[in-house]
Enzyme design. Structure first.
Site, PDB file in Angstrom:
ATOM      1  CB  ILE A   1     -51.344  18.050 110.890  1.00  0.00           C
ATOM      2  CG1 ILE A   1     -52.806  17.749 110.523  1.00  0.00           C
ATOM      3  CG2 ILE A   1     -50.614  16.809 111.311  1.00  0.00           C
ATOM      4  CD1 ILE A   1     -53.017  16.749 109.388  1.00  0.00           C
TER       5      ILE A   1
ATOM      6  CB  CYS B   1     -48.535  29.194 106.815  1.00  0.00           C
ATOM      7  SG  CYS B   1     -49.735  29.894 105.667  1.00  0.00           S
TER       8      CYS B   1
ATOM      9  CG  LEU C   1     -49.740  33.494 107.220  1.00  0.00           C
ATOM     10  CD1 LEU C   1     -48.212  33.513 107.303  1.00  0.00           C
ATOM     11  CD2 LEU C   1     -50.313  33.051 108.560  1.00  0.00           C
TER      12      LEU C   1
ATOM     13  CB  SER D   1     -54.283  29.610 114.545  1.00  0.00           C
ATOM     14  OG  SER D   1     -53.895  30.832 113.974  1.00  0.00           O
TER      15      SER D   1
END
Lengths: 245, 304
Positions: free
Chosen positions: B193, B132, B74, B22
């Site tokens: 991780i 995050c 994000l 991601s």
């Protein structure tokens, strides 16, 4: 569409202090517009280095870059015959259809290179571009003569007044009246000053630190009036009317 | 003999264990301009929040030795647009199982987002991002306390039907207790991780390179840290692990699976080489041959 390929260095020479011109041999079929860029893998650096395309033909492309950090320093030491892994066809370039008869091409420092190809395209379309180049000082000037050789009107400013008009490109633009449009590329303060000064519509090419160069990482996103845009993907060229400073 | 690359994540069968991580692969379709992305095992989509987010100020990227720091913060179009605009676009060019990466700033938001995405049939696994490092409030805060990690996992598990994988941050003193807390909370798997909190300072200006000062460090330099954490957590939990961190070649996939990963995610490598995942998948049979591996699932955790 993009192309990832190996390109061979045909020329890599200093054209003025810390500024080099590199000519690369390889596939240029994916380059569609002036103002697009390539992303170069350099041994010893993790991220690629995005550099604007100055000119190209069927099987060579020309970039002009300034030594700025570790990556460009390494590039400057590369020899003819060495090979580079490059992504081409990146970015959304200048739209030369909007130029009108006499567009201004305004560039500062390493913003100059992409204007060279744009100038050639506009001349091919029968337009009469006027070129305005800005540098800090006389010894940093490059490509003034290359533009003159294309047969266009060229104005130069230097911040210290050692050559041409003293001050910034905007000091020259103020005196020019009959331009139909403008294209600008250079450092952010120059772009903002041009945006405020120029009377016509225009397109501005932005520079930003990038992760990938092809729209995946969102590392270079800016806010525009039409929402968030990636400098590497929807840009680097943006229309004047969509920019938020 | 034909090598068997297939793996199974809580009932979701993948043709191979290689998944773009991601945040390094957008919503996938950008990469379809480079190659047919259906060779991938799956794709973990860009981290999604309830509302649209621009993210952090620029610069968001800093070069490092064998890696980079990112501080995207994000950026995403918000869950509704992800469902209405991004999912149809990726579905056109990708026919394999998809992983949704869900973020939030409160338990309520995580629950809201997961409940929504759970209804999308193309999403087969939900990756809960409680790690995050680039946002204030929420984000990593849920991944640094075992109690909070368990609480958010439990809350999301109640409203979802798909396998729930919790993505953890390495920026903790004891990764094992956080992973166990997620397992206790009902997680179906663990993703290890996320990035390591790091920074760079520009010597010319004397100031941090990243506008937000710090960011997440990823790339081949962090591979040994990720491998160690996968190894530790494998001993402590019964649920599958997806190993992430610095993977750039087929040998790294084998090493990560020996440590205990059932599948892997490839992150930073995609940014430098858009063909990285494809090349790793194509090279896996050769490396398996070299180490006499017939079936990838045979080697999961075999380093223990």
């Amino acid at each position: 569409m993009y192309k990832n390929d190996i390109y061979e260095i045909l020329e890599n020479k200093m054209i003025t202090k810390d500024v080099y011109r590199m000519i690369l041999k390889g596939d240029t079929g994916y380059i569609k517009f002036p103002g697009q860029f390539i992303n170069i893998k350099i041994d010893g650096c993790f991220l690629r280095r995005p550099i604007s395309i100055s000119d190209y033909d069927e099987n060579t492309l020309t970039i002009i870059y300034k030594i700025f950090g570790k990556g460009t320093e390494k590039m400057s030491k590369m020899k003819i015959g060495e090979k580079l892994n490059i992504l081409t066809g990146l970015g959304n370039g200048f739209d030369n259809n909007l130029s009108g008869k006499t567009p201004l091409l305004i560039a500062g420092g390493v913003g100059v290179p992409p204007m060279y190809r744009l100038c050639k395209e506009l001349l091919k379309d029968g337009k009469k571009p006027i070129v305005v180049l800005g540098f800090n000082t006389k010894e940093e000037i490059f490509y003034e003569n290359e533009f003159k050789d294309l047969g266009v009107e060229v104005h130069v400013s230097t911040v210290d007044g050692s050559y041409g008009t003293k001050g910034f490109v905007t000091n020259i633009i103020k005196e020019l009246k009959d331009y139909t449009y403008y294209y600008a590329c250079g450092p952010m303060p120059m772009l903002k000053a041009v945006y405020d000064e120029a009377q016509s519509d225009g397109q501005l090419s932005f520079e930003e630190r990038m992760g990938c160069g092809f729209g995946a990482c969102m590392g270079c996103s800016i806010k525009t009036k039409n929402g968030t845009k990636r400098v590497c993907k929807e840009g680097p060229v943006f229309r004047k009317e969509e920019i938020i400073w | 003999m034909v090598k068997d690359l297939s793996v199974n994540l809580s009932g979701v069968k993948l043709d191979n264990p290689v998944i773009p991580a991601s945040g390094t692969f957008g919503f996938g379709y950008e990469f379809a301009d480079f190659y047919d992305i259906n060779c991938l095992g799956s794709i973990s989509l860009k981290g999604t929040t309830k509302d649209e987010r621009y993210g952090n100020n620029l610069p968001r990227i800093a070069e490092c030795e064998r890696g980079l720091i990112n501080s995207i913060g994000l950026q995403n179009p918000g869950i509704d647009k992800v469902i209405s605009e991004e999912l149809p676009k990726i579905r056109k060019v990708f026919k394999k199982p998809l992983i949704a990466n869900i973020s939030g700033f409160s338990i309520k938001e995580y629950v809201y987002n997961c409940e929504k995405i759970d209804k999308e049939e193309q999403i087969e696994i939900i990756e809960l991002n409680i790690s995050c490092p680039n946002v204030n409030h929420g984000g990593m805060a849920f991944g640094t306390s075992p109690e909070a990690a368990k609480e958010v996992t439990e809350a999301v598990k109640k409203v979802t039907t798909k396998p729930l994988y919790v993505k953890l941050t390495p920026n903790v003193t004891n990764i094992v207790e956080i992973a166990k807390a997620c397992e206790d909370g009902g997680a179906d798997g663990i993703v290890l991780i996320n990035t390591l909190l790091g920074m760079r300072i520009n010597l010319k200006t004397g100031k941090p390179v990243i506008a937000n000062k710090m960011g997440g460090f990823s790339g081949p330099a962090i591979f040994p840290v990720a491998l160690r954490m996968v190894y530790q957590v494998y001993d402590a939990v019964k649920i599958p692990i997806i190993g992430v961190g610095g993977i750039e070649k087929a040998e790294d996939v084998i090493e990560m699976m020996l440590a205990g990963a059932t599948a892997v995610e490839v992150g930073a490598a995609n940014l430098v080489n858009p063909y990285a995942c494809k090349e790793i998948i194509e090279d896996l049979p050769r490396v398996m041959g070299k180490y006499k591996i017939e079936k990838l699932t045979d080697i999961i955790g075999k380093a223990h």
